[in-house]
Scaffold this motif. Sequence first.
Motif, PDB file in Angstrom:
ATOM      1  N   TYR A 223     -30.030 -82.071-115.601  1.00 37.12           N
ATOM      2  CA  TYR A 223     -30.542 -81.850-117.082  1.00 37.12           C
ATOM      3  C   TYR A 223     -31.585 -82.712-117.547  1.00 37.12           C
ATOM      4  O   TYR A 223     -31.891 -83.937-117.026  1.00 37.12           O
ATOM      5  N   CYS A 224     -32.385 -82.219-118.600  1.00 33.97           N
ATOM      6  CA  CYS A 224     -33.495 -83.090-119.127  1.00 33.97           C
ATOM      7  C   CYS A 224     -32.764 -84.042-120.173  1.00 33.97           C
ATOM      8  O   CYS A 224     -31.933 -83.903-120.728  1.00 33.97           O
ATOM      9  N   GLU A 225     -33.534 -85.258-119.846  1.00 33.64           N
ATOM     10  CA  GLU A 225     -32.778 -86.482-120.784  1.00 33.64           C
ATOM     11  C   GLU A 225     -33.076 -86.071-122.253  1.00 33.64           C
ATOM     12  O   GLU A 225     -32.441 -86.805-123.257  1.00 33.64           O
ATOM     13  N   ASN A 226     -33.824 -85.234-122.553  1.00 33.91           N
ATOM     14  CA  ASN A 226     -34.241 -84.614-123.924  1.00 33.91           C
ATOM     15  C   ASN A 226     -33.142 -83.543-124.618  1.00 33.91           C
ATOM     16  O   ASN A 226     -33.224 -83.268-125.627  1.00 33.91           O
ATOM     17  N   GLY A 227     -32.594 -83.238-123.507  1.00 35.00           N
ATOM     18  CA  GLY A 227     -31.515 -82.172-124.177  1.00 35.00           C
ATOM     19  C   GLY A 227     -31.980 -80.731-124.159  1.00 35.00           C
ATOM     20  O   GLY A 227     -31.129 -80.341-124.801  1.00 35.00           O
ATOM     21  N   ASP A 228     -33.089 -80.496-123.842  1.00 37.33           N
ATOM     22  CA  ASP A 228     -33.624 -79.154-123.817  1.00 37.33           C
ATOM     23  C   ASP A 228     -33.480 -78.135-122.823  1.00 37.33           C
ATOM     24  O   ASP A 228     -33.875 -77.080-122.625  1.00 37.33           O
ATOM     25  N   PHE A 229     -33.085 -78.723-121.631  1.00 33.26           N
ATOM     26  CA  PHE A 229     -32.915 -77.908-120.706  1.00 33.26           C
ATOM     27  C   PHE A 229     -31.858 -78.466-119.411  1.00 33.26           C
ATOM     28  O   PHE A 229     -31.790 -79.741-119.770  1.00 33.26           O
ATOM     29  N   LYS A 243     -40.130 -83.866-113.617  1.00 37.67           N
ATOM     30  CA  LYS A 243     -40.849 -83.483-115.073  1.00 37.67           C
ATOM     31  C   LYS A 243     -39.811 -82.276-115.595  1.00 37.67           C
ATOM     32  O   LYS A 243     -39.849 -81.333-114.853  1.00 37.67           O
ATOM     33  N   CYS A 244     -39.271 -82.206-116.875  1.00 37.99           N
ATOM     34  CA  CYS A 244     -38.854 -81.021-117.251  1.00 37.99           C
ATOM     35  C   CYS A 244     -39.648 -80.048-117.683  1.00 37.99           C
ATOM     36  O   CYS A 244     -40.572 -80.189-117.948  1.00 37.99           O
ATOM     37  N   PRO A 245     -39.109 -78.824-117.153  1.00 40.02           N
ATOM     38  CA  PRO A 245     -40.011 -77.349-117.080  1.00 40.02           C
ATOM     39  C   PRO A 245     -40.091 -77.364-118.621  1.00 40.02           C
ATOM     40  O   PRO A 245     -41.112 -76.450-119.150  1.00 40.02           O
ATOM     41  N   LYS A 246     -39.493 -77.669-119.899  1.00 39.62           N
ATOM     42  CA  LYS A 246     -39.757 -77.462-121.237  1.00 39.62           C
ATOM     43  C   LYS A 246     -40.401 -78.595-122.130  1.00 39.62           C
ATOM     44  O   LYS A 246     -40.750 -78.115-122.904  1.00 39.62           O
ATOM     45  N   CYS A 247     -40.437 -79.714-121.575  1.00 37.54           N
ATOM     46  CA  CYS A 247     -40.855 -80.898-122.321  1.00 37.54           C
ATOM     47  C   CYS A 247     -41.585 -82.029-121.188  1.00 37.54           C
ATOM     48  O   CYS A 247     -41.371 -81.643-120.154  1.00 37.54           O
ATOM     49  N   SER A 248     -41.729 -83.031-122.120  1.00 34.85           N
ATOM     50  CA  SER A 248     -42.109 -84.131-121.114  1.00 34.85           C
ATOM     51  C   SER A 248     -41.263 -84.972-120.576  1.00 34.85           C
ATOM     52  O   SER A 248     -41.325 -86.254-119.988  1.00 34.85           O
TER      53      SER A 248
HETATM   54 ZN   LIG Z   1     -36.915 -81.628-121.683  1.00 35.90          ZN
END
Ligand SMILES: [Zn+2]
Length: 415
Positions: A223-229, A243-248
């Motif tokens: 899971y992304c640490e920023n919660g978008d993936f 790196k997250c595919p949706k954000c940095s």
């Molecule tokens: Zn993300």
Amino acid sequence: MRQSHFFCKTLKTNPKEGDAISHKLLLRGNFISQLASGVYSFLPLGLRAHRNIEKIIREEIEKIGGQEVLLPSLQPKEIWLKTKRWDEMDPPLFRVKDRHSKEFALGPTHEEVITGLVKLAIQSYKDLPVALYQIQTKFRNEMRFYGGLMRAREFIMKDLYSFHADKDDLEKFFNKAIGAYEAIFNRCGLKAIKSEASGGIFTKENTYEFQILSEGGEDTIFYCENGDFAQNREIAKVTAGIKCPKCSGTIKEGKSIEVGNIFRFGTVYSEKMKVQFTDASGKKQLVYFGSYGIGLTRLVGTLVELFHDDRGIVWPKVAAPYQAHLIDLRSNLQKGDSAERFALYEKLQKAGIEVLYDDRADISAGEKFADADLIGIPIRLVVSARVDQGKVEVKKRNEQESKIMAVEEAINLIN
Ligand SMILES: [Zn+2]
């Protein structure tokens, strides 16, 4: 409820059975009782917590238009043959025969039953959309059982099914269901991560699972640490540290508990079970279908996995079996049925507070406090010779310090 008359009796030590902390605490606190591996009775304390969560689920599902039904557990073989799932279900179906050798499954899910039901009711596009749900017992023929309520063979589930005239309408409802699920888990004090997962045998579309990070979980998610993936390990195309595919943000790995899932089945079930409606131009069309589950019994276990300390359970307010635990240490008053003895208990009840009253005589203060910590009701009230008339010693389960306050002040704090 007077504890001297209460059916639930706590155990002094952790039970031998129990491979998850929630399992041990729920057995020890006498919330549940084991009948066989993976099969549990809910006792008064456990059932009250369960009912509180049911209430939250009903409220949120009805907000998005769900109408409650109750479907049978005994499901004839023929409907499972129509979807070719009689032999293909994993775990395999619990099968039973009646006295005429007619075969049934004990339902692990209700897509077949509900699709058959809706087929009889739907004729025109004017009959759509429709969303039906139930809170009902499911049976799963698991290879192994784990963690008591975390993976049981018989358990209660909330299952919601929606039927639509086209894909767009299904998509709209699907997003509403995501919102309802987020509201349900938030109200329970849980942070659910919506994770992509495999759709199983019937859909190529990704489905979503709602996962709660917990060391006691059986699943692993990235899971992304920023919660978008987020993705379940079973289908993950990412690994920890990248790196997250949706954000940095950075992808993390965590053990988790699946508490819910949602599927867009499209027209798969309607094709197999021939569920059609007449559209505005008079043409026959297949109905679009979605299915949405929450493992309610598992959710009770999950709350205990997340909210406990070394002394016992720390229930979130919304799920707690009682709002307050009143501990009576007035040795001079503990025996007998004097009006003075019950005055405070009655006052709390009159104020609309659900209270467990530890009125047991011949039990030490230490034992009463230990039981209160184990059971985990959010607010403990102590009445003793040390506390002045009209006052009570108040301690929150998740705090160390207690405070002496007027009874009215305590009532305001609880309500
Ligand atoms: Zn993300």
